[in-house]
Write a protein that holds these residues in place. Structure first.
Motif, PDB file in Angstrom:
ATOM      1  N   LEU A 155      -6.466   1.389   6.976  1.00 14.06           N
ATOM      2  CA  LEU A 155      -5.180   0.841   7.402  1.00 14.06           C
ATOM      3  C   LEU A 155      -4.060   1.275   6.464  1.00 14.06           C
ATOM      4  CD1 LEU A 155      -3.663  -0.889   9.407  1.00 14.06           C
ATOM      5  CD2 LEU A 155      -4.231  -2.907   8.038  1.00 14.06           C
ATOM      6  N   HIS A 156      -4.323   1.305   5.170  1.00 14.50           N
ATOM      7  CA  HIS A 156      -3.319   1.784   4.205  1.00 14.50           C
ATOM      8  C   HIS A 156      -2.884   3.207   4.544  1.00 14.50           C
ATOM      9  CE1 HIS A 156      -1.501   3.177   0.482  1.00 14.50           C
ATOM     10  NE2 HIS A 156      -2.426   4.125   0.425  1.00 14.50           N
ATOM     11  N   LYS A 157      -3.839   4.072   4.832  1.00 14.95           N
ATOM     12  CA  LYS A 157      -3.499   5.464   5.160  1.00 14.95           C
ATOM     13  C   LYS A 157      -2.710   5.543   6.461  1.00 14.95           C
ATOM     14  CE  LYS A 157      -7.391   7.631   2.755  1.00 14.95           C
ATOM     15  NZ  LYS A 157      -8.626   8.459   2.903  1.00 14.95           N
ATOM     16  N   LEU A 158      -3.060   4.709   7.443  1.00 14.76           N
ATOM     17  CA  LEU A 158      -2.341   4.725   8.723  1.00 14.76           C
ATOM     18  C   LEU A 158      -0.893   4.265   8.549  1.00 14.76           C
ATOM     19  CD1 LEU A 158      -5.066   3.225  11.089  1.00 14.76           C
ATOM     20  CD2 LEU A 158      -4.167   5.548  11.177  1.00 14.76           C
ATOM     21  N   GLY A 203       0.633   6.734   5.222  1.00 17.85           N
ATOM     22  CA  GLY A 203       0.401   8.165   5.170  1.00 17.85           C
ATOM     23  C   GLY A 203      -0.840   8.487   4.358  1.00 17.85           C
ATOM     24  N   PRO A 204      -1.520   9.588   4.689  1.00 23.49           N
ATOM     25  CA  PRO A 204      -2.806   9.901   4.059  1.00 23.49           C
ATOM     26  C   PRO A 204      -2.723  10.204   2.567  1.00 23.49           C
ATOM     27  CG  PRO A 204      -2.024  11.733   5.407  1.00 23.49           C
ATOM     28  CD  PRO A 204      -1.119  10.580   5.700  1.00 23.49           C
ATOM     29  N   ASN A 205      -1.543  10.588   2.078  1.00 26.65           N
ATOM     30  CA  ASN A 205      -1.424  10.962   0.666  1.00 26.65           C
ATOM     31  C   ASN A 205      -0.741   9.903  -0.193  1.00 26.65           C
ATOM     32  OD1 ASN A 205      -2.582  13.559   1.143  1.00 26.65           O
ATOM     33  ND2 ASN A 205      -0.599  14.252   1.962  1.00 26.65           N
ATOM     34  N   ALA A 206      -0.414   8.756   0.416  1.00 32.18           N
ATOM     35  CA  ALA A 206       0.276   7.704  -0.330  1.00 32.18           C
ATOM     36  C   ALA A 206      -0.660   7.062  -1.351  1.00 32.18           C
ATOM     37  CB  ALA A 206       0.796   6.641   0.635  1.00 32.18           C
TER      38      ALA A 206
END
Length: 328
Positions: A36-39, A42-45
């Motif tokens: 959920l964090h990546k969604l 963003g995938p690089n955050a």
């Protein structure tokens, strides 16, 4: 951050009334919050806090991009548990609890089926599975590919036993050895216990989703399936003196089955056989006992449903709600 969340979940589990979370449950929660964090970000955050969860509108908008309501529900569950265990205020958590309840209601409304499961179950019926198994049993080349033959036996077993993917973690043990094992030793694996050589066998389930609630379960293997398992041993040239702690199912390349391999190979096998990937969850729904009149089940229906609930490791209420009243 993931390590911190995992530790907080385990610490929280020590104090909750229902007892500590299973390791698999903790891993699922951590995996969900990571996804959920990546969604959302963003995938690089950088994942170093959960402050982004304060933006309810952004999280909701992100969740709605996932078409499967069960996926959305799992993601929200991971977020709720993470926020709770890290001590976030109720006004941050409550909107997500309401959202989870809405997803649960949608799941119930759709018969406890995901859209993909519904599509498959509309296309494939019990008879299609049984006809496929019948054709396979008459094919003289069946045992020449050990992956294929293992899948044949696993699929056959699932027409009678509503397991999850536990068959992928089964190992052989002779009864005389099993009875001398400590409970800790028994819980290392799930077992096919050889009660009387290869002529009588028992499934001993020690590692499954709800084992902390229901404990170790022993389930007699029906004679027709005993013959299938014996054939697996014969194809692999496994003799009784050498069978202890050997995996029950292996691939043609010699790899031991596990839960993931059950999912992968069974999906491939059924896609070839009936045109759709059939999971163990679908099989439990498809082959479970149904009530002709859900409001007035017969004593025989109740007895069979109770037996199936015991095998799967859940309550009769869950059996009725999720696995009980599906079309043939």
């Amino acid at each position: 951050m993931e390590f911190i969340i995992e530790n907080h979940i385990r610490k929280f589990g020590e104090t909750r009334g229902r007892g500590q979370y299973a390791d698999a449950t903790v891993r699922n929660y951590v995996s969900s919050i990571r996804s959920l964090h990546k969604l959302v970000n963003g995938p690089n955050a950088l994942f170093d806090d959960l402050d982004w969860a304060r933006d309810h509108a952004k999280v909701l908008q992100t969740l709605e991009t996932k078409p499967n309501h069960q996926t959305r529900r799992n993601l929200v569950n991971g977020l709720i548990v993470s926020l709770q265990t890290l001590g976030f205020a109720n006004d941050i958590i409550k909107p997500y609890e309401d959202l989870r309840d809405a997803y649960n209601a949608q799941y119930v409304k759709e018969g406890h089926l995901t859209p993909k499961q519904r599509t498959i179950m509309e296309a494939v019926k019990k008879k299609d599975i049984l006809d496929f198994l019948s054709r396979e049993s008459l094919d003289p080349t069946l045992t020449q590919d050990l992956t294929r033959f293992s899948c044949f036996v696993i699929l056959s077993l699932h027409t009678a036993y509503p397991f999850r993917n536990e068959l992928g973690t089964m190992r052989f043990v002779r009864r005389v050895i099993y009875n001398k094992m400590s409970e800790e030793q028994k819980k290392v694996n799930n077992w096919v216990v050889l009660d009387s050589g290869f002529s009588k066998m028992t499934f001993a389930l020690t590692k499954y989703k709800t084992d902390k609630v229901y404990g170790i379960k022993e389930i007699e293997v029906m004679p027709k399936f005993t013959k299938f398992i014996l054939k697996v041993c014969q194809v692999r040239d496994l003799k009784l003196p050498d069978v202890h702690n050997q995996p029950v199912f292996v691939t043609k390349d010699g790899y031991e089955f596990n839960k993931n391999r059950v999912s992968k190979h069974l999906s491939e096998y059924t896609t070839q056989g009936v045109g759709h990937p059939i999971s163990t969850t679908i099989l439990a729904k498809m082959f479970g006992t149904t009530c002709q009149d859900p409001l007035n089940p017969t004593l025989d229906e109740l007895a069979r449903m109770k037996e199936e609930a015991d095998i799967r490791g859940h309550s009769l209420q869950t059996k009725f709600a999720i696995y009980g009243n599906l079309s043939e």
